[in-house]
Structure formats: C-alpha cells, structure tokens
Design a protein around this motif. Sequence first.
Motif, PDB file in Angstrom:
ATOM      1  N   VAL A  92       0.824  -1.221   0.000  1.00  0.00           N
ATOM      2  CA  VAL A  92       0.000   0.000   0.000  1.00  0.00           C
ATOM      3  C   VAL A  92       0.851   1.261   0.000  1.00  0.00           C
ATOM      4  O   VAL A  92       0.677   2.148  -0.846  1.00  0.00           O
ATOM      5  CB  VAL A  92      -0.953   0.000   1.221  1.00  0.00           C
ATOM      6  CG1 VAL A  92      -1.688   1.335   1.331  1.00  0.00           C
ATOM      7  CG2 VAL A  92      -1.952  -1.144   1.104  1.00  0.00           C
ATOM      8  N   GLN A  93       1.777   1.362   0.933  1.00  0.00           N
ATOM      9  CA  GLN A  93       2.475   2.630   1.166  1.00  0.00           C
ATOM     10  C   GLN A  93       3.718   2.827   0.311  1.00  0.00           C
ATOM     11  O   GLN A  93       4.138   3.971   0.101  1.00  0.00           O
ATOM     12  CB  GLN A  93       2.819   2.751   2.655  1.00  0.00           C
ATOM     13  CG  GLN A  93       1.557   2.756   3.497  1.00  0.00           C
ATOM     14  CD  GLN A  93       1.769   2.932   4.976  1.00  0.00           C
ATOM     15  OE1 GLN A  93       0.826   3.248   5.698  1.00  0.00           O
ATOM     16  NE2 GLN A  93       2.969   2.739   5.472  1.00  0.00           N
ATOM     17  N   ALA A  94       4.298   1.755  -0.185  1.00  0.00           N
ATOM     18  CA  ALA A  94       5.472   1.879  -1.046  1.00  0.00           C
ATOM     19  C   ALA A  94       5.097   1.610  -2.500  1.00  0.00           C
ATOM     20  O   ALA A  94       5.183   2.492  -3.356  1.00  0.00           O
ATOM     21  CB  ALA A  94       6.585   0.933  -0.577  1.00  0.00           C
ATOM     22  N   GLU A  95       4.637   0.388  -2.783  1.00  0.00           N
ATOM     23  CA  GLU A  95       4.326   0.024  -4.158  1.00  0.00           C
ATOM     24  C   GLU A  95       3.109   0.779  -4.686  1.00  0.00           C
ATOM     25  O   GLU A  95       3.088   1.193  -5.853  1.00  0.00           O
ATOM     26  CB  GLU A  95       4.106  -1.484  -4.249  1.00  0.00           C
ATOM     27  CG  GLU A  95       5.370  -2.289  -3.924  1.00  0.00           C
ATOM     28  CD  GLU A  95       5.119  -3.788  -3.874  1.00  0.00           C
ATOM     29  OE1 GLU A  95       3.952  -4.207  -4.101  1.00  0.00           O
ATOM     30  OE2 GLU A  95       6.080  -4.535  -3.600  1.00  0.00           O
ATOM     31  N   GLY A  96       2.102   0.964  -3.850  1.00  0.00           N
ATOM     32  CA  GLY A  96       0.915   1.703  -4.279  1.00  0.00           C
ATOM     33  C   GLY A  96       1.235   3.145  -4.612  1.00  0.00           C
ATOM     34  O   GLY A  96       0.771   3.691  -5.622  1.00  0.00           O
ATOM     35  N   ALA A  97       2.048   3.776  -3.770  1.00  0.00           N
ATOM     36  CA  ALA A  97       2.458   5.161  -4.031  1.00  0.00           C
ATOM     37  C   ALA A  97       3.249   5.256  -5.319  1.00  0.00           C
ATOM     38  O   ALA A  97       3.090   6.210  -6.100  1.00  0.00           O
ATOM     39  CB  ALA A  97       3.281   5.682  -2.861  1.00  0.00           C
ATOM     40  N   ALA A  98       4.117   4.263  -5.564  1.00  0.00           N
ATOM     41  CA  ALA A  98       4.917   4.252  -6.793  1.00  0.00           C
ATOM     42  C   ALA A  98       4.026   4.130  -8.023  1.00  0.00           C
ATOM     43  O   ALA A  98       4.239   4.812  -9.039  1.00  0.00           O
ATOM     44  CB  ALA A  98       5.920   3.105  -6.741  1.00  0.00           C
ATOM     45  N   THR A  99       3.006   3.280  -7.934  1.00  0.00           N
ATOM     46  CA  THR A  99       2.090   3.091  -9.061  1.00  0.00           C
ATOM     47  C   THR A  99       1.372   4.384  -9.409  1.00  0.00           C
ATOM     48  O   THR A  99       1.277   4.776 -10.582  1.00  0.00           O
ATOM     49  CB  THR A  99       1.052   1.996  -8.734  1.00  0.00           C
ATOM     50  OG1 THR A  99       1.731   0.756  -8.523  1.00  0.00           O
ATOM     51  CG2 THR A  99       0.054   1.835  -9.865  1.00  0.00           C
ATOM     52  N   ILE A 100       0.879   5.073  -8.389  1.00  0.00           N
ATOM     53  CA  ILE A 100       0.166   6.335  -8.623  1.00  0.00           C
ATOM     54  C   ILE A 100       1.076   7.368  -9.261  1.00  0.00           C
ATOM     55  O   ILE A 100       0.710   8.032 -10.243  1.00  0.00           O
ATOM     56  CB  ILE A 100      -0.426   6.872  -7.308  1.00  0.00           C
ATOM     57  CG1 ILE A 100      -1.597   5.987  -6.853  1.00  0.00           C
ATOM     58  CG2 ILE A 100      -0.887   8.327  -7.465  1.00  0.00           C
ATOM     59  CD1 ILE A 100      -2.146   6.347  -5.492  1.00  0.00           C
ATOM     60  N   ALA A 101       2.283   7.517  -8.743  1.00  0.00           N
ATOM     61  CA  ALA A 101       3.209   8.520  -9.278  1.00  0.00           C
ATOM     62  C   ALA A 101       3.638   8.175 -10.706  1.00  0.00           C
ATOM     63  O   ALA A 101       3.719   9.052 -11.576  1.00  0.00           O
ATOM     64  CB  ALA A 101       4.423   8.627  -8.364  1.00  0.00           C
ATOM     65  N   ARG A 102       3.923   6.898 -10.958  1.00  0.00           N
ATOM     66  CA  ARG A 102       4.359   6.480 -12.300  1.00  0.00           C
ATOM     67  C   ARG A 102       3.264   6.747 -13.327  1.00  0.00           C
ATOM     68  O   ARG A 102       3.526   7.292 -14.416  1.00  0.00           O
ATOM     69  CB  ARG A 102       4.717   4.999 -12.282  1.00  0.00           C
ATOM     70  CG  ARG A 102       5.049   4.411 -13.649  1.00  0.00           C
ATOM     71  CD  ARG A 102       5.497   2.970 -13.545  1.00  0.00           C
ATOM     72  NE  ARG A 102       4.502   2.115 -12.921  1.00  0.00           N
ATOM     73  CZ  ARG A 102       3.440   1.601 -13.549  1.00  0.00           C
ATOM     74  NH1 ARG A 102       3.229   1.889 -14.845  1.00  0.00           N
ATOM     75  NH2 ARG A 102       2.592   0.814 -12.919  1.00  0.00           N
ATOM     76  N   LEU A 103       2.039   6.382 -13.002  1.00  0.00           N
ATOM     77  CA  LEU A 103       0.937   6.593 -13.935  1.00  0.00           C
ATOM     78  C   LEU A 103       0.611   8.071 -14.102  1.00  0.00           C
ATOM     79  O   LEU A 103       0.236   8.512 -15.191  1.00  0.00           O
ATOM     80  CB  LEU A 103      -0.297   5.826 -13.455  1.00  0.00           C
ATOM     81  CG  LEU A 103      -0.176   4.296 -13.530  1.00  0.00           C
ATOM     82  CD1 LEU A 103      -1.408   3.629 -12.926  1.00  0.00           C
ATOM     83  CD2 LEU A 103       0.019   3.844 -14.967  1.00  0.00           C
TER      84      LEU A 103
END
Length: 328
Positions: A92-103
Amino acid sequence: MSKLVTIYGGSGFVGRYVAQAMAHEGWRVRVAVRRPNEALFTRVYGAPGQVEPILCNIRDAASVRAAMEGADAVVNCVGILVPEGRNRFREVQAEGAATIARLAAELGVAQLVHLSSIGSVEGAPSEYSRTKARGEAAVLEHFPSAAILRPSVIFGPEDQFFNRFAAMARLMPVIPLVGGGTRFQPVYVGDVAAAAKACLLHGHSGVHELGGPEVETFARLIERMLRIIKRDRLVLSIPAPLGWPMAATLDILSGLTGGFVVNRILTLDQLSNLGRDNIVAADARGLGDLGVEPTPMDAILPEYLWRFRPDGQYEEIKASAKLMREKH
C-alpha cells in the motif's frame, strides 16, 4: 470546464476533507476507493455530479489508471496503520504510491500531492515509517515536482487517536500508555486538507511537515482529552521493556487467527514508532509556508469529544443547573 482531481482514499479520514475542500473550489472530484457504495456520502460535498465515488484498488494498476484518466491533478491519501488482509505496508504505502506517481507521469497529470507522515526515513525502526519513506522516494523518482505532506498525528471528528482513548476512558479506570514521554505535534485534519488544497491551487512542491501550534507528550495529550470529557482516570505510563511482551503477545494472537482478528491495540511496529518524537523538524517547511494558520486543539476537540462525557451533550446543561441550584 472546471478542473478534475482524483483523490485516492478520498472517503477516508483525510481524503474526505480534501474532497470537500476541492469541491468548494469548484473542482470536479473523483473519490477513488475500494468500496464506492460506502463513499456515497461524499456526493453531498458539491453540486449534483461534481463529486463521484469510483472503484479503485491501489494494488491494481489498471484500476488506478482508470481512476486517473483525464485528471488534472492527483492526491494520494491512502495509508494504513496496521496490516489487514491483503493490505500490507509495502504493497500500500510503497508500491501503491509508486504506481500512482508512475501513472501520473505517464498520463501527463499536472500536479501530484502525496500524503506521508513525519518520521518517514529509510532507517526508521518501524516498517510503517520505512515503507512511507520508500513511497516518498518512489513518488519523487517518477514525479519530481510532487508535493509531499508529512503530518504529525492528525486530530478531527473521525480520528483514531483521541476518539480511541476517549472510548477507553468510558470503560476503564486506568489508561495504560507505552511511550508516554514521546512528543507529538497534533495537526487538525482541516489544516491538512487546506495544505493539500494550497498545493493544488498554487503549485507548491517539495516536502512539507505539518504540525499544530502545540507540542505535548503522549501522556499530556491523554490528560488533556480526559479534562475535556470530564473523566477522572489514572494515566499509567508503562516502561517500554514491559510494552514489548504485551505487543508481541497481541501480534501472535492476531497471527494465530490468520489475521481474522486484527491487532488494533498495540503492535510491535507501533511500539517501535513510539520510541521517537513525532514533531516538525526545526528547518522543515510547514503549514505557514503554504499559507495555512495552524488550528489549536482546544478550538476543535470539545466539538466532537463531548459525546464521551458522562452525560454526553447534556453535561454543560446539568452543570449549569447545578450551579443555579447552589446559588439559590
């Protein structure tokens, strides 16, 4: 046409205030959540059709992309205090944040605001803080102009801090605390939302640490809460060495149930966090740099903690009647 902002976790404690703030500014708002039917209350924040809950799971990149399509700005308010089910700190806090920023970068979103927390450093003793730090790093890697907001403990009508301990005080004569000497700088949820709004409206970027005007120890905060709810309780500070076996036992019991019973009392990870002060750094940019005046606790806490008083909403009336009888 008015601008569109997608708020991930937009029906949560902080997200709902950000959604309301942006709707008041005339923006269209997408409230991206796992259970849209439980977020229908956000529709009343704006005119018909202005605020719309939509289905999104931060662990699923396709749903994150769908929620972001056509958005001018994105706010990520998703975070967890304890792991539950498939929602783990890393996902949630690492991979999820990365997904949002990348997209957001791929789709050409103009602005990104990411909600983190004070104490988010890679070398932190708790997984909560380490994954928050990794989330921040990923956000800045994919979206260098992002604004990152790091609040201290957040208070407000739906908080999980004062409400939790006030509920305990209704049932228990003693309030046990581990880390009673740890310092916090509580910040009002409305001020956090105002900070996010300022970033979106004025293009602020970089890291900002958010704290209110008062710094107090954990124990002092609970004592303040007890005065407000008019309950005489003993605040018992438990030494950290005694807190470890208690937290470990609770974690083990949760594990034995396969996570069916979630430990929301005290986890080992939370105990690790309580060993460090949670206050704004002296050299950090804060609410003032975003044009937000911090709200003192006493201006807000009585407005929602009154329900924990012995006589609830009638407490003040009974006190006034008693005073009148004594005068006569």
